[in-house]
Design a protein around this motif. Sequence first.
Motif, PDB file in Angstrom:
ATOM      1  N   LEU A  31       0.816  -1.219   0.000  1.00 14.10           N
ATOM      2  CA  LEU A  31       0.000   0.000   0.000  1.00 14.10           C
ATOM      3  C   LEU A  31       0.845   1.261   0.000  1.00 14.10           C
ATOM      4  CD1 LEU A  31      -2.910  -0.164   2.578  1.00 14.10           C
ATOM      5  CD2 LEU A  31      -2.998   0.026   0.102  1.00 14.10           C
ATOM      6  N   PRO A  32       0.494   2.265  -0.813  1.00 12.47           N
ATOM      7  CA  PRO A  32       1.182   3.549  -0.679  1.00 12.47           C
ATOM      8  C   PRO A  32       0.939   4.116   0.730  1.00 12.47           C
ATOM      9  CG  PRO A  32      -0.250   3.545  -2.607  1.00 12.47           C
ATOM     10  CD  PRO A  32      -0.537   2.286  -1.837  1.00 12.47           C
ATOM     11  N   THR A  33       1.960   4.675   1.320  1.00 12.78           N
ATOM     12  CA  THR A  33       1.793   5.315   2.628  1.00 12.78           C
ATOM     13  C   THR A  33       2.089   6.805   2.464  1.00 12.78           C
ATOM     14  OG1 THR A  33       4.107   5.054   3.228  1.00 12.78           O
ATOM     15  CG2 THR A  33       2.621   3.246   3.830  1.00 12.78           C
ATOM     16  N   PHE A  34       1.827   7.571   3.529  1.00 13.07           N
ATOM     17  CA  PHE A  34       2.095   9.005   3.449  1.00 13.07           C
ATOM     18  C   PHE A  34       3.592   9.268   3.259  1.00 13.07           C
ATOM     19  CE2 PHE A  34      -2.167   9.304   5.193  1.00 13.07           C
ATOM     20  CZ  PHE A  34      -2.676  10.401   4.526  1.00 13.07           C
ATOM     21  N   GLU A  67       2.259  11.654  -2.991  1.00 14.55           N
ATOM     22  CA  GLU A  67       1.526  12.176  -4.155  1.00 14.55           C
ATOM     23  C   GLU A  67       0.272  11.355  -4.443  1.00 14.55           C
ATOM     24  OE1 GLU A  67       1.827  14.900  -6.005  1.00 14.55           O
ATOM     25  OE2 GLU A  67       3.265  15.424  -4.442  1.00 14.55           O
ATOM     26  N   ALA A  68       0.422  10.031  -4.369  1.00 13.35           N
ATOM     27  CA  ALA A  68      -0.726   9.156  -4.672  1.00 13.35           C
ATOM     28  C   ALA A  68      -1.853   9.428  -3.682  1.00 13.35           C
ATOM     29  CB  ALA A  68      -0.310   7.689  -4.596  1.00 13.35           C
ATOM     30  N   LEU A  69      -1.503   9.623  -2.430  1.00  9.08           N
ATOM     31  CA  LEU A  69      -2.552   9.847  -1.431  1.00  9.08           C
ATOM     32  C   LEU A  69      -3.133  11.256  -1.555  1.00  9.08           C
ATOM     33  CD1 LEU A  69      -1.161   7.941   1.673  1.00  9.08           C
ATOM     34  CD2 LEU A  69      -2.428   7.109  -0.278  1.00  9.08           C
ATOM     35  N   GLN A  70      -2.283  12.212  -1.935  1.00 13.28           N
ATOM     36  CA  GLN A  70      -2.785  13.582  -2.130  1.00 13.28           C
ATOM     37  C   GLN A  70      -3.853  13.642  -3.209  1.00 13.28           C
ATOM     38  OE1 GLN A  70      -2.035  14.863   0.791  1.00 13.28           O
ATOM     39  NE2 GLN A  70      -2.544  16.706  -0.312  1.00 13.28           N
ATOM     40  N   ALA A 108      -8.543   7.957  -9.270  1.00 15.51           N
ATOM     41  CA  ALA A 108      -7.552   7.757  -8.201  1.00 15.51           C
ATOM     42  C   ALA A 108      -8.172   6.961  -7.053  1.00 15.51           C
ATOM     43  CB  ALA A 108      -7.042   9.110  -7.690  1.00 15.51           C
ATOM     44  N   ILE A 109      -9.420   7.264  -6.744  1.00 11.43           N
ATOM     45  CA  ILE A 109     -10.079   6.532  -5.652  1.00 11.43           C
ATOM     46  C   ILE A 109     -10.262   5.073  -6.019  1.00 11.43           C
ATOM     47  CG2 ILE A 109     -12.228   6.293  -4.333  1.00 11.43           C
ATOM     48  CD1 ILE A 109     -12.045   9.130  -3.829  1.00 11.43           C
ATOM     49  N   GLU A 110     -10.708   4.846  -7.250  1.00 11.99           N
ATOM     50  CA  GLU A 110     -10.960   3.449  -7.632  1.00 11.99           C
ATOM     51  C   GLU A 110      -9.671   2.642  -7.608  1.00 11.99           C
ATOM     52  OE1 GLU A 110     -15.102   4.031 -10.088  1.00 11.99           O
ATOM     53  OE2 GLU A 110     -13.220   3.976 -11.250  1.00 11.99           O
ATOM     54  N   THR A 111      -8.577   3.271  -8.051  1.00 12.81           N
ATOM     55  CA  THR A 111      -7.284   2.568  -8.035  1.00 12.81           C
ATOM     56  C   THR A 111      -6.893   2.248  -6.598  1.00 12.81           C
ATOM     57  OG1 THR A 111      -6.631   3.859  -9.944  1.00 12.81           O
ATOM     58  CG2 THR A 111      -4.849   2.794  -8.718  1.00 12.81           C
ATOM     59  N   HIS A 112      -7.024   3.249  -5.746  1.00  6.71           N
ATOM     60  CA  HIS A 112      -6.607   3.047  -4.360  1.00  6.71           C
ATOM     61  C   HIS A 112      -7.516   2.062  -3.631  1.00  6.71           C
ATOM     62  CE1 HIS A 112      -3.820   4.266  -1.354  1.00  6.71           C
ATOM     63  NE2 HIS A 112      -4.803   4.181  -0.477  1.00  6.71           N
ATOM     64  N   PHE A 113      -8.786   2.119  -3.971  1.00  3.01           N
ATOM     65  CA  PHE A 113      -9.765   1.199  -3.359  1.00  3.01           C
ATOM     66  C   PHE A 113      -9.334  -0.248  -3.621  1.00  3.01           C
ATOM     67  CE2 PHE A 113     -13.703  -0.972  -2.619  1.00  3.01           C
ATOM     68  CZ  PHE A 113     -14.414  -0.174  -1.733  1.00  3.01           C
ATOM     69  N   LYS A 114      -8.910  -0.515  -4.854  1.00  5.35           N
ATOM     70  CA  LYS A 114      -8.506  -1.892  -5.199  1.00  5.35           C
ATOM     71  C   LYS A 114      -7.277  -2.296  -4.407  1.00  5.35           C
ATOM     72  CE  LYS A 114     -10.229  -2.106  -9.899  1.00  5.35           C
ATOM     73  NZ  LYS A 114      -9.826  -1.239 -10.992  1.00  5.35           N
ATOM     74  N   LEU A 115      -6.311  -1.358  -4.306  1.00  2.64           N
ATOM     75  CA  LEU A 115      -5.077  -1.681  -3.566  1.00  2.64           C
ATOM     76  C   LEU A 115      -5.381  -1.990  -2.104  1.00  2.64           C
ATOM     77  CD1 LEU A 115      -2.611   1.110  -4.784  1.00  2.64           C
ATOM     78  CD2 LEU A 115      -2.446  -1.360  -5.186  1.00  2.64           C
TER      79      LEU A 115
END
Length: 294
Positions: free
Chosen positions: A40-43, A48-51, A120-127
Amino acid sequence: MDIPTIDLLSFCSSQSDDIVNKIANACQTISAFYVTNSTLPTFENDYEALQQLLRFFELPIDIKNKISGKINRDHRGYAFTEDVESNELREWVYIGDENGDSYAKNQWLEEEELPGWKHAIETHFKLMSSTGKLLYQAFSLALGKEKNFLEETFHREPTVLLLRYPSGGKCPEHTDVGFLAINLLDSTGGLQIKPRGSDIWVDVPPRENTFLCHIGDALERVTNGLWYSVPHRVRHEKSGYRYGIVMFNNPHAESIISPLDNYITNNFDENNEHKSLPIIYKDFHRRRLNELKY
Ligand SMILES: O=C(O)CCC(=O)C(=O)O
Ligand SMILES: [Fe+2]
């Protein structure tokens, strides 16, 4: 009391008894643990991914209110909650599984209002969801079952919560409702837990490249109270905003939550006996959302 750290990569490669026992032990005692070595990307490692997800909060309030989460009973959408009585001061956006039909539909802005946000949300949701799946496996083994047990028995309906706390912001004391929470903490701190058997709030300091994991009430019921759904709260006293991204991994809305056969021994004391009665997850979830206003 130290909050343990679980190495998810080692779990994936070996599923060793050591790691599984460490999880079971954490869920019975301090009731939370950090997870390191996940994908998972973290802060810290991918700010950038979380921003991309959190820039929603920078929009003017009238745009944010176009997707108000107060108009549906599942809180899908945005809200600014300032409730002196319940001790809550923060902004949130709840997003459920886009293809799921157990709860209210997600609400989105027009693409031109915030280009790339939905994607971006959908990508992160899957991760986050695949990390939730792995943790479900680890929890199944820690319950003494085979690794697909939780997913096959209760299924998994994830929800993502985006958060922004102003300076002085707070989230009231509560326990989470579902099975397990994955909480990506930024570097500001402010989260506190009250471990089992303790009356003292313990700070959960952010640790680089980790996220925090703890269980919710439904999993506490499944273990008949052997595992503990930890009370937690947020007090953001520093200057500037505090951001957060949480994924709740919940059982399917229609699943029946009651203690598993090998957990029927009395782990709840007599005051809590009602907690072992069977409940339909969706009813439980909605009741708690109404009670807790979070
Ligand atoms: O902001 C956080 O770190 C925790 C938020 C939380 O516990 C919740 O919204 O359920
Ligand atoms: Fe929570």
